[in-house]
Design an enzyme around this catalytic site. Structure first.
Site, short mmCIF file in Angstrom:
data_model
loop_
_atom_site.label_atom_id
_atom_site.label_comp_id
_atom_site.label_asym_id
_atom_site.label_seq_id
_atom_site.Cartn_x
_atom_site.Cartn_y
_atom_site.Cartn_z
N CYS A 1 0.92 -1.09 0.06
CA CYS A 1 0.08 -0.02 0.12
C CYS A 1 0.77 1.48 0.01
CB CYS A 1 -0.96 0.21 1.05
SG CYS A 1 -2.30 1.36 1.23
N TYR B 1 -4.31 1.92 11.80
CA TYR B 1 -5.16 0.64 12.09
C TYR B 1 -5.27 -0.49 11.14
CZ TYR B 1 -8.60 3.35 9.47
OH TYR B 1 -9.10 3.99 8.51
N GLY C 1 -4.24 -4.32 0.70
CA GLY C 1 -3.39 -3.11 -0.07
C GLY C 1 -4.30 -2.22 -0.78
N CYS D 1 -10.70 -16.48 4.27
CA CYS D 1 -11.43 -14.96 4.47
C CYS D 1 -10.62 -14.09 4.45
CB CYS D 1 -12.16 -15.35 5.65
SG CYS D 1 -12.97 -13.88 6.52
N ASP D 2 -10.89 -12.72 4.20
CA ASP D 2 -10.09 -11.64 4.38
C ASP D 2 -9.54 -11.56 5.71
OD1 ASP D 2 -8.98 -9.48 3.38
OD2 ASP D 2 -10.67 -8.06 3.73
#
Length: 420
Positions: free
Chosen positions: A15, A21, A66, A278-279
């Site tokens: 990113c 957070y 990201g 899962c994410d």
């Protein structure tokens, strides 16, 4: 084949921001030394297998990170061509993209409009609240750049959904946040996602989360305050994902995965073709395979994935099984189930918030559900909601700060109903 949803993360955890957070940046540790750029063979296989495995005529391809725009515009132009090559006759494809917006320009906006992308733009409210945690890698504010992205997309007529995370910096200012999106930006599609950063190796209760996280009770009051404003004037014109999801549960059709009885049908595809359950469970224990060595259709039917999905209901604690709003919550997401109750683990950290919120909105949603069953739009409930809101305001004005809140939450007025 059962319906499923797949998040494609072509840049993995890479990113261009350093949101303090962010739960996904640490996932880079799974791939030491990786470039975090999806190669063309993985892109081709991902699109071909996703379109082939999907049972219905409508398919959503969700691009996330990201930051997915780090791949560059040419990557998505190739993806658009591959979609046309691989989609079945009559198959309709919707692309979505979740982005921080920083890299968007007129060329991006034109492409997203041409291919009818639904864009999720991450923004946490007015600049002072947004910039509290959403900074770039140099620690600089990003609100002005994100606002510019919003304006670019609006001029290009791109459909945009605002994703707002709710955290310690903005949770006490719900109406300021909501009205900024509604009145200043003119946004009509909103999501409010709570930040719960669990800390490892510490005690129970509130001490298990970071200082950035929402505290018990805050998220429920945040949602309730916004719902009261929305129900009086915005039903049918502003669409808040959490409110739509609640109404869906009220009519027996839970929509969001976090509110469904089981999970396991919302998977993640990493930049190298790895598939995770899962994410929020991208870790070695929940890796299900790689599409370059095993087709996605096979991974979807794997017993381990089914076990992961059914565990959500099987491990539901007794306090949830006896709850009167279980039908609307089902224990929410397993990632947040780390609070003990009478010696039994598994209660959701946000349990009291959802219970407060669902009780608070129950009268309005009962009316909306009846209208839907009668073939009428939920917005017809607004006059009733306005009357109820006026009555509540009058009762609040007559109550002392230490009196029980007349909304029925069981909290004192000073601690409830939008943190008056």
């Amino acid at each position: 084949m059962e319906p499923f949803h797949l998040l494609l993360k072509p840049t993995g955890a890479a990113c261009n921001l350093q949101c303090r957070y962010c739960f996904y940046l640490s996932k880079a540790e799974l791939y030491p030394g990786a470039s975090f750029r999806m190669p063309d063979d993985v892109l081709d296989a991902a699109i071909a297998q996703l379109l082939d495995a999907h049972p219905g005529p409508e398919v959503t391809i969700a691009w996330q990170g990201g930051e997915p725009t780090l791949m560059g515009l040419a990557f998505y132009q190739r993806a658009a061509a591959l979609i046309e090559r691989h989609r079945r006759p009559g198959q309709q494809v919707l692309n979505t993209m979740q982005t921080n917006g920083v890299l968007l320009d007129e060329h991006w906006a034109a492409f997203l409009a041409e291919h009818r992308f639904l864009v999720g733009l991450s923004m946490d409210g007015p600049p002072a609240l947004h910039d509290a945690w959403r900074v770039d890698r140099g620690g600089h504010a990003t609100a002005e750049r994100v606002r510019h992205a919003w304006e670019l997309l609006a001029r290009a007529d791109v459909d945009v959904n605002i994703l707002c995370t709710v955290h310690a910096a903005n949770v006490r200012r719900p109406l300021e946040v909501y009205r900024f999106f509604r009145d200043d930006l003119g946004a009509r599609f909103l999501q409010f996602i709570p930040i719960v950063e669990r800390l490892a190796g510490v005690g129970g209760g509130e001490e298990r989360v970071s200082a950035r996280s929402v505290r018990p009770g805050q998220y429920g009051r945040f949602l309730s305050a916004i719902f009261d404003d929305w129900a009086v004037r915005d039903v049918g014109s502003v669409f808040v994902q959490g409110f739509d999801a609640a109404l869906a549960s009220w009519v027996g059709q839970p929509s969001l995965c976090i509110f469904q009885p089981t999970c396991g049908r919302a998977l993640v595809l990493e930049h190298n073709g790895d598939v995770y359950a899962c994410d929020h469970f991208v870790d070695s224990a929940h890796r299900r395979g790689n599409i370059l060595t095993e087709p996605l259709a096979n991974l979807l039917d794997a017993p381990a994935l089914r076990e992961f999905g059914t565990a959500k209901e099987r491990l539901l604690p007794a306090v949830c099984r006896a709850c009167d709003v279980r039908f609307a919550c089902h224990g929410e997401c397993p990632r947040n189930r780390f609070v003990g109750e009478n010696g039994e683990p598994g209660r959701n950290y946000l349990c009291d918030d959802y219970r407060h919120f669902f009780h608070h909105i129950s009268p309005a949603l009962n009316s909306m559900a009846r209208l839907l069953r009668a073939g009428r739009p939920p917005r017809d409930a607004m006059p009733t909601a306005a009357t109820a809101a006026a009555e509540l305001e009058a009762r609040l004005a007559a109550a002392g700060r230490n009196d029980p809140c007349p909304c029925g939450s069981g909290l004192k007025v000073k601690a409830c109903h939008g943190l008056r």
